[in-house]
Design an enzyme around this catalytic site. Structure first.
Site, PDB file in Angstrom:
ATOM      1  N   LYS A 174       2.304  25.126  -3.727  1.00 21.69           N
ATOM      2  CA  LYS A 174       1.046  24.507  -3.308  1.00 21.69           C
ATOM      3  C   LYS A 174       1.216  22.990  -3.327  1.00 21.69           C
ATOM      4  O   LYS A 174       0.743  22.286  -4.225  1.00 21.69           O
ATOM      5  CB  LYS A 174      -0.100  24.966  -4.217  1.00 21.69           C
ATOM      6  CG  LYS A 174      -0.383  26.457  -4.079  1.00 21.69           C
ATOM      7  CD  LYS A 174      -1.485  26.915  -5.014  1.00 21.69           C
ATOM      8  CE  LYS A 174      -1.738  28.410  -4.863  1.00 21.69           C
ATOM      9  NZ  LYS A 174      -2.782  28.898  -5.802  1.00 21.69           N
ATOM     10  N   ARG A 191       0.816  -1.209   0.000  1.00 17.31           N
ATOM     11  CA  ARG A 191       0.000   0.000   0.000  1.00 17.31           C
ATOM     12  C   ARG A 191       0.855   1.266   0.000  1.00 17.31           C
ATOM     13  O   ARG A 191       0.565   2.229  -0.731  1.00 17.31           O
ATOM     14  CB  ARG A 191      -0.928   0.002   1.213  1.00 17.31           C
ATOM     15  CG  ARG A 191      -1.948   1.115   1.240  1.00 17.31           C
ATOM     16  CD  ARG A 191      -3.016   0.925   0.184  1.00 17.31           C
ATOM     17  NE  ARG A 191      -2.733   1.593  -1.082  1.00 17.31           N
ATOM     18  CZ  ARG A 191      -3.225   1.220  -2.239  1.00 17.31           C
ATOM     19  NH1 ARG A 191      -4.022   0.171  -2.340  1.00 17.31           N
ATOM     20  NH2 ARG A 191      -2.923   1.876  -3.336  1.00 17.31           N
ATOM     21  N   LYS A 230       4.547  39.848  -2.802  1.00 14.75           N
ATOM     22  CA  LYS A 230       3.138  39.734  -3.144  1.00 14.75           C
ATOM     23  C   LYS A 230       2.375  40.945  -2.612  1.00 14.75           C
ATOM     24  O   LYS A 230       2.959  41.856  -2.017  1.00 14.75           O
ATOM     25  CB  LYS A 230       2.591  38.414  -2.589  1.00 14.75           C
ATOM     26  CG  LYS A 230       3.320  37.195  -3.161  1.00 14.75           C
ATOM     27  CD  LYS A 230       2.887  35.909  -2.506  1.00 14.75           C
ATOM     28  CE  LYS A 230       1.507  35.470  -2.945  1.00 14.75           C
ATOM     29  NZ  LYS A 230       1.483  35.044  -4.362  1.00 14.75           N
ATOM     30  N   ASP A 234      -0.320  38.719 -12.297  1.00 15.24           N
ATOM     31  CA  ASP A 234      -1.299  37.922 -11.557  1.00 15.24           C
ATOM     32  C   ASP A 234      -2.729  38.151 -12.025  1.00 15.24           C
ATOM     33  O   ASP A 234      -3.201  39.298 -12.078  1.00 15.24           O
ATOM     34  CB  ASP A 234      -1.186  38.259 -10.063  1.00 15.24           C
ATOM     35  CG  ASP A 234      -2.042  37.352  -9.203  1.00 15.24           C
ATOM     36  OD1 ASP A 234      -2.003  36.131  -9.408  1.00 15.24           O
ATOM     37  OD2 ASP A 234      -2.739  37.870  -8.313  1.00 15.24           O
ATOM     38  N   GLU A 263       4.983  40.349  -7.741  1.00  6.99           N
ATOM     39  CA  GLU A 263       3.635  40.098  -8.234  1.00  6.99           C
ATOM     40  C   GLU A 263       2.933  41.423  -8.462  1.00  6.99           C
ATOM     41  O   GLU A 263       2.849  42.256  -7.547  1.00  6.99           O
ATOM     42  CB  GLU A 263       2.867  39.261  -7.211  1.00  6.99           C
ATOM     43  CG  GLU A 263       1.422  38.997  -7.583  1.00  6.99           C
ATOM     44  CD  GLU A 263       0.681  38.297  -6.461  1.00  6.99           C
ATOM     45  OE1 GLU A 263       0.801  37.066  -6.347  1.00  6.99           O
ATOM     46  OE2 GLU A 263      -0.001  38.997  -5.676  1.00  6.99           O
TER      47      GLU A 263
END
Length: 282
Positions: A138, A103, A170, A219, A198
């Site tokens: 991510k 597994r 950002k 973005d 960004e």
């Protein structure tokens, strides 16, 4: 196929931690109760769907950890595109060990092959445009190195591995710093070589460039806006499109002339590949 070696990844530790999660403080009570200790198995791992393969060496590590004498024959390579029904790996060894490792081995190769397969679909969608597909941060906590390895097997390039290898300014950084230019100035003053900024508005581009950004992340811009942004930048720094990119929209984004397109979906939303492992007694 040699043992997989990746910076920042310890195969032995990963295998042991994964097996410990499955075995707890005990053992595989089903296999020990049902399978004779001296029984040997032969097994074949195969793909039930067309896939891009990733993670076979890691899967092999689980079997070797529980049976150092297991015989493993790799039939394909990571990064290879295979048809449904393709045999990937052949094994011979102790039956109990194989069943205990099964597994964990399958979970790993299914997950990584799923990422590689979805990544390849995105790469194929932008073929010939000159744009390069990038992954993102991510990723599942603890699996970043493996998931980013899988995107490379699918044909993408890695974006930042973490918060340490490039600055990415950002919107929240900009808000605290008081503007794009000031945020870039502070990053440069800190001695950071690679500074990605960004921007979500065209009027932020010139201040970012003047302050010394080394890449612009455009973005959530529509293709027409992206095309105008690329024209304005005029090759002074690489451009990257990001935000809401899907398989059905990435071609139009790539055709705007951006250098890179980053896509979180290739790690965040990739379905597991359908891969099985069938055993028979020797």
């Amino acid at each position: 196929m040699s043992e997989l070696r990746l910076d920042g990844f310890d195969l032995g530790a990963f295998v042991q931690a994964t097996l410990a999660e499955d075995l707890g403080s005990g053992k595989d009570i089903t296999s020990e109760a049902v399978i004779p200790a001296d029984l040997r198995f032969e097994g074949v791992m195969d793909s039930r769907d067309p896939i891009v393969v990733a993670g076979l060496s890691i899967a092999a590590g689980f079997f070797r950890a529980l049976d150092p004498d297991v015989e493993i024959e790799m039939l394909v390579d990571d990064g290879q595109r295979v048809a449904a029904g393709t045999d990937l790996m052949r094994l011979r060894g102790r039956a109990r060990a194989m069943l205990t490792a099964e597994r964990s081995a399958l979970n790993t190769v299914q997950h990584l092959s799923g990422i590689a397969t979805l990544t390849r679909a995105y790469v194929d969608a932008i073929a010939g445009t000159g744009a390069t597909l990038l992954d993102t941060r991510k990723t599942i906590p603890g699996l970043r190195v493996l998931e980013k390895y899988a995107t490379r097997m699918g044909g993408a390039a890695n974006h930042r591995m973490g918060l340490w290898d490039a600055a990415m300014i950002k919107d929240n950084h900009v808000a605290v710093a008081g503007g794009v230019a000031e945020a870039v100035r502070r990053a440069r003053a800190a001695g950071i070589a690679e500074i990605i900024v960004e921007v979500d508005r065209i009027d932020q581009i010139e201040p970012a460039l003047a302050a010394g950004t080394t890449r612009l992340l455009l973005d959530n811009m529509e293709p027409a806006t992206l095309r105008g942004a690329v024209t304005l930048v005029g090759g002074r720094v690489p451009t990257e499109a990001s935000g809401g990119v899907r398989l059905d929209t990435i071609r139009a984004i790539a055709e705007t002339g951006v250098d890179f397109i980053s896509v979180g979906r290739i790690t965040q939303s990739a379905p597991a590949a359908d891969i099985g492992l069938d055993f028979a007694s020797l």
